[in-house]
Design a protein around this motif. Sequence first.
Motif, PDB file in Angstrom:
ATOM      1  N   THR A  36       0.827  -1.206   0.000  1.00  0.00           N
ATOM      2  CA  THR A  36       0.000   0.000   0.000  1.00  0.00           C
ATOM      3  C   THR A  36       0.861   1.255   0.000  1.00  0.00           C
ATOM      4  OG1 THR A  36      -1.719  -1.203   1.201  1.00  0.00           O
ATOM      5  CG2 THR A  36      -1.867   1.196   1.228  1.00  0.00           C
ATOM      6  N   GLU A  37       1.937   1.225   0.785  1.00  0.00           N
ATOM      7  CA  GLU A  37       2.859   2.367   0.817  1.00  0.00           C
ATOM      8  C   GLU A  37       3.576   2.521  -0.515  1.00  0.00           C
ATOM      9  OE1 GLU A  37       4.015   2.417   5.554  1.00  0.00           O
ATOM     10  OE2 GLU A  37       5.019   0.979   4.230  1.00  0.00           O
ATOM     11  N   MET A  38       3.943   1.404  -1.150  1.00  0.00           N
ATOM     12  CA  MET A  38       4.581   1.456  -2.463  1.00  0.00           C
ATOM     13  C   MET A  38       3.631   2.045  -3.495  1.00  0.00           C
ATOM     14  SD  MET A  38       7.231   1.042  -4.383  1.00  0.00           S
ATOM     15  CE  MET A  38       8.429  -0.114  -3.768  1.00  0.00           C
ATOM     16  N   GLN A  39       2.364   1.657  -3.438  1.00  0.00           N
ATOM     17  CA  GLN A  39       1.374   2.223  -4.355  1.00  0.00           C
ATOM     18  C   GLN A  39       1.321   3.742  -4.218  1.00  0.00           C
ATOM     19  OE1 GLN A  39      -2.062  -0.303  -3.210  1.00  0.00           O
ATOM     20  NE2 GLN A  39      -2.537  -0.244  -5.381  1.00  0.00           N
ATOM     21  N   ALA A  40       1.212   4.228  -2.993  1.00  0.00           N
ATOM     22  CA  ALA A  40       1.132   5.664  -2.748  1.00  0.00           C
ATOM     23  C   ALA A  40       2.403   6.375  -3.215  1.00  0.00           C
ATOM     24  CB  ALA A  40       0.889   5.931  -1.267  1.00  0.00           C
ATOM     25  N   PHE A  41       3.556   5.779  -2.934  1.00  0.00           N
ATOM     26  CA  PHE A  41       4.833   6.358  -3.336  1.00  0.00           C
ATOM     27  C   PHE A  41       4.912   6.486  -4.857  1.00  0.00           C
ATOM     28  CE2 PHE A  41       9.253   5.693  -4.679  1.00  0.00           C
ATOM     29  CZ  PHE A  41       9.877   6.757  -4.046  1.00  0.00           C
ATOM     30  N   CYS A  42       4.570   5.401  -5.560  1.00  0.00           N
ATOM     31  CA  CYS A  42       4.649   5.400  -7.021  1.00  0.00           C
ATOM     32  C   CYS A  42       3.619   6.343  -7.637  1.00  0.00           C
ATOM     33  CB  CYS A  42       4.462   3.984  -7.562  1.00  0.00           C
ATOM     34  SG  CYS A  42       5.829   2.889  -7.152  1.00  0.00           S
ATOM     35  N   LYS A  43       2.433   6.365  -7.071  1.00  0.00           N
ATOM     36  CA  LYS A  43       1.396   7.264  -7.582  1.00  0.00           C
ATOM     37  C   LYS A  43       1.849   8.712  -7.443  1.00  0.00           C
ATOM     38  CE  LYS A  43      -2.613   7.653  -5.487  1.00  0.00           C
ATOM     39  NZ  LYS A  43      -3.965   7.400  -4.999  1.00  0.00           N
ATOM     40  N   ASP A  44       2.402   9.064  -6.286  1.00  0.00           N
ATOM     41  CA  ASP A  44       2.902  10.425  -6.081  1.00  0.00           C
ATOM     42  C   ASP A  44       4.017  10.772  -7.060  1.00  0.00           C
ATOM     43  OD1 ASP A  44       1.091  10.755  -4.022  1.00  0.00           O
ATOM     44  OD2 ASP A  44       2.570  10.453  -2.423  1.00  0.00           O
ATOM     45  N   LYS A  45       4.925   9.821  -7.308  1.00  0.00           N
ATOM     46  CA  LYS A  45       6.023  10.061  -8.260  1.00  0.00           C
ATOM     47  C   LYS A  45       5.484  10.291  -9.673  1.00  0.00           C
ATOM     48  CE  LYS A  45       9.842  10.035  -5.997  1.00  0.00           C
ATOM     49  NZ  LYS A  45      10.614  11.261  -5.919  1.00  0.00           N
ATOM     50  N   LEU A  46       4.500   9.479 -10.077  1.00  0.00           N
ATOM     51  CA  LEU A  46       3.921   9.641 -11.411  1.00  0.00           C
ATOM     52  C   LEU A  46       3.243  10.999 -11.559  1.00  0.00           C
ATOM     53  CD1 LEU A  46       2.506   6.050 -11.886  1.00  0.00           C
ATOM     54  CD2 LEU A  46       4.275   7.136 -13.298  1.00  0.00           C
ATOM     55  N   ILE A  47       2.522  11.416 -10.546  1.00  0.00           N
ATOM     56  CA  ILE A  47       1.862  12.726 -10.579  1.00  0.00           C
ATOM     57  C   ILE A  47       2.921  13.829 -10.630  1.00  0.00           C
ATOM     58  CG2 ILE A  47       0.447  14.324  -9.219  1.00  0.00           C
ATOM     59  CD1 ILE A  47      -1.108  11.758  -8.255  1.00  0.00           C
ATOM     60  N   GLU A  48       3.966  13.672  -9.840  1.00  0.00           N
ATOM     61  CA  GLU A  48       5.080  14.628  -9.828  1.00  0.00           C
ATOM     62  C   GLU A  48       5.718  14.748 -11.219  1.00  0.00           C
ATOM     63  OE1 GLU A  48       9.352  14.222  -7.816  1.00  0.00           O
ATOM     64  OE2 GLU A  48       7.717  14.193  -6.355  1.00  0.00           O
ATOM     65  N   MET A  49       5.732  13.638 -11.968  1.00  0.00           N
ATOM     66  CA  MET A  49       6.313  13.620 -13.312  1.00  0.00           C
ATOM     67  C   MET A  49       5.333  14.117 -14.376  1.00  0.00           C
ATOM     68  SD  MET A  49       8.330   9.988 -12.913  1.00  0.00           S
ATOM     69  CE  MET A  49       8.360   9.686 -14.651  1.00  0.00           C
ATOM     70  N   GLY A  50       4.124  14.515 -13.968  1.00  0.00           N
ATOM     71  CA  GLY A  50       3.180  15.102 -14.910  1.00  0.00           C
ATOM     72  C   GLY A  50       2.038  14.197 -15.362  1.00  0.00           C
ATOM     73  N   GLN A  51       1.942  12.987 -14.812  1.00  0.00           N
ATOM     74  CA  GLN A  51       0.849  12.089 -15.187  1.00  0.00           C
ATOM     75  C   GLN A  51      -0.450  12.562 -14.515  1.00  0.00           C
ATOM     76  OE1 GLN A  51       0.689   9.426 -17.234  1.00  0.00           O
ATOM     77  NE2 GLN A  51       2.832   9.646 -17.779  1.00  0.00           N
ATOM     78  N   PRO A  52      -1.568  12.484 -15.222  1.00  0.00           N
ATOM     79  CA  PRO A  52      -2.856  12.794 -14.582  1.00  0.00           C
ATOM     80  C   PRO A  52      -3.119  11.802 -13.443  1.00  0.00           C
ATOM     81  CG  PRO A  52      -3.078  12.698 -16.973  1.00  0.00           C
ATOM     82  CD  PRO A  52      -1.705  12.192 -16.640  1.00  0.00           C
ATOM     83  N   ARG A  53      -3.816  12.251 -12.420  1.00  0.00           N
ATOM     84  CA  ARG A  53      -4.096  11.414 -11.243  1.00  0.00           C
ATOM     85  C   ARG A  53      -4.758  10.095 -11.606  1.00  0.00           C
ATOM     86  NH1 ARG A  53      -3.342  13.495  -6.309  1.00  0.00           N
ATOM     87  NH2 ARG A  53      -2.899  15.700  -6.188  1.00  0.00           N
ATOM     88  N   ILE A  54      -5.695  10.124 -12.533  1.00  0.00           N
ATOM     89  CA  ILE A  54      -6.409   8.896 -12.903  1.00  0.00           C
ATOM     90  C   ILE A  54      -5.456   7.890 -13.534  1.00  0.00           C
ATOM     91  CG2 ILE A  54      -7.229   9.755 -15.147  1.00  0.00           C
ATOM     92  CD1 ILE A  54      -9.216   7.453 -12.789  1.00  0.00           C
ATOM     93  N   LEU A  55      -4.542   8.348 -14.364  1.00  0.00           N
ATOM     94  CA  LEU A  55      -3.567   7.435 -14.966  1.00  0.00           C
ATOM     95  C   LEU A  55      -2.586   6.917 -13.918  1.00  0.00           C
ATOM     96  CD1 LEU A  55      -2.735   8.986 -18.451  1.00  0.00           C
ATOM     97  CD2 LEU A  55      -4.134   7.001 -17.920  1.00  0.00           C
ATOM     98  N   ALA A  56      -2.170   7.777 -12.999  1.00  0.00           N
ATOM     99  CA  ALA A  56      -1.274   7.343 -11.930  1.00  0.00           C
ATOM    100  C   ALA A  56      -1.949   6.246 -11.104  1.00  0.00           C
ATOM    101  CB  ALA A  56      -0.887   8.528 -11.047  1.00  0.00           C
ATOM    102  N   TRP A  57      -3.226   6.402 -10.831  1.00  0.00           N
ATOM    103  CA  TRP A  57      -3.971   5.381 -10.094  1.00  0.00           C
ATOM    104  C   TRP A  57      -4.037   4.081 -10.904  1.00  0.00           C
ATOM    105  CZ3 TRP A  57      -8.633   3.008 -11.440  1.00  0.00           C
ATOM    106  CH2 TRP A  57      -9.148   2.145 -10.476  1.00  0.00           C
ATOM    107  N   LEU A  58      -4.343   4.195 -12.193  1.00  0.00           N
ATOM    108  CA  LEU A  58      -4.428   3.005 -13.049  1.00  0.00           C
ATOM    109  C   LEU A  58      -3.091   2.260 -13.111  1.00  0.00           C
ATOM    110  CD1 LEU A  58      -6.600   4.224 -16.043  1.00  0.00           C
ATOM    111  CD2 LEU A  58      -7.153   2.376 -14.459  1.00  0.00           C
ATOM    112  N   TYR A  59      -2.010   3.000 -13.241  1.00  0.00           N
ATOM    113  CA  TYR A  59      -0.687   2.379 -13.368  1.00  0.00           C
ATOM    114  C   TYR A  59      -0.236   1.684 -12.086  1.00  0.00           C
ATOM    115  CZ  TYR A  59      -0.057   5.129 -17.677  1.00  0.00           C
ATOM    116  OH  TYR A  59      -0.185   5.678 -18.926  1.00  0.00           O
ATOM    117  N   THR A  60      -0.761   2.098 -10.948  1.00  0.00           N
ATOM    118  CA  THR A  60      -0.280   1.553  -9.677  1.00  0.00           C
ATOM    119  C   THR A  60      -1.247   0.581  -9.006  1.00  0.00           C
ATOM    120  OG1 THR A  60      -1.147   3.466  -8.466  1.00  0.00           O
ATOM    121  CG2 THR A  60       1.149   3.574  -9.202  1.00  0.00           C
ATOM    122  N   ARG A  61      -2.419   0.408  -9.542  1.00  0.00           N
ATOM    123  CA  ARG A  61      -3.406  -0.420  -8.842  1.00  0.00           C
ATOM    124  C   ARG A  61      -3.047  -1.903  -8.795  1.00  0.00           C
ATOM    125  NH1 ARG A  61      -8.648  -1.566 -12.296  1.00  0.00           N
ATOM    126  NH2 ARG A  61      -7.650  -1.988 -14.272  1.00  0.00           N
ATOM    127  N   GLY A  62      -2.176  -2.381  -9.666  1.00  0.00           N
ATOM    128  CA  GLY A  62      -1.790  -3.795  -9.668  1.00  0.00           C
ATOM    129  C   GLY A  62      -0.613  -4.129  -8.767  1.00  0.00           C
TER     130      GLY A  62
END
Length: 81
Positions: A46-72
Amino acid sequence: MCQSCDMPLKQDPAGGGTEADGTKSQKYCSYCYEKGAFHQPDISATEMQAFCKDKLIEMGQPRILAWLYTRGIPRLERWRA
């Protein structure tokens, strides 16, 4: 795909993490794994998901895509008990 963060290994600038003997890991990226050990050994899926999602958003990914990329992430090899 990295079996810790789900990043495509082909996108890893280092070409993947390394095992204790210095060989390239076939399972983990260099951001997660180096010299046969995880960079964040005590992190949960769960912490890894949050970390990766935050990094993706920081890199310019939309929140919905960051969520999709990390849900697995919880289904990856590192997180299976």
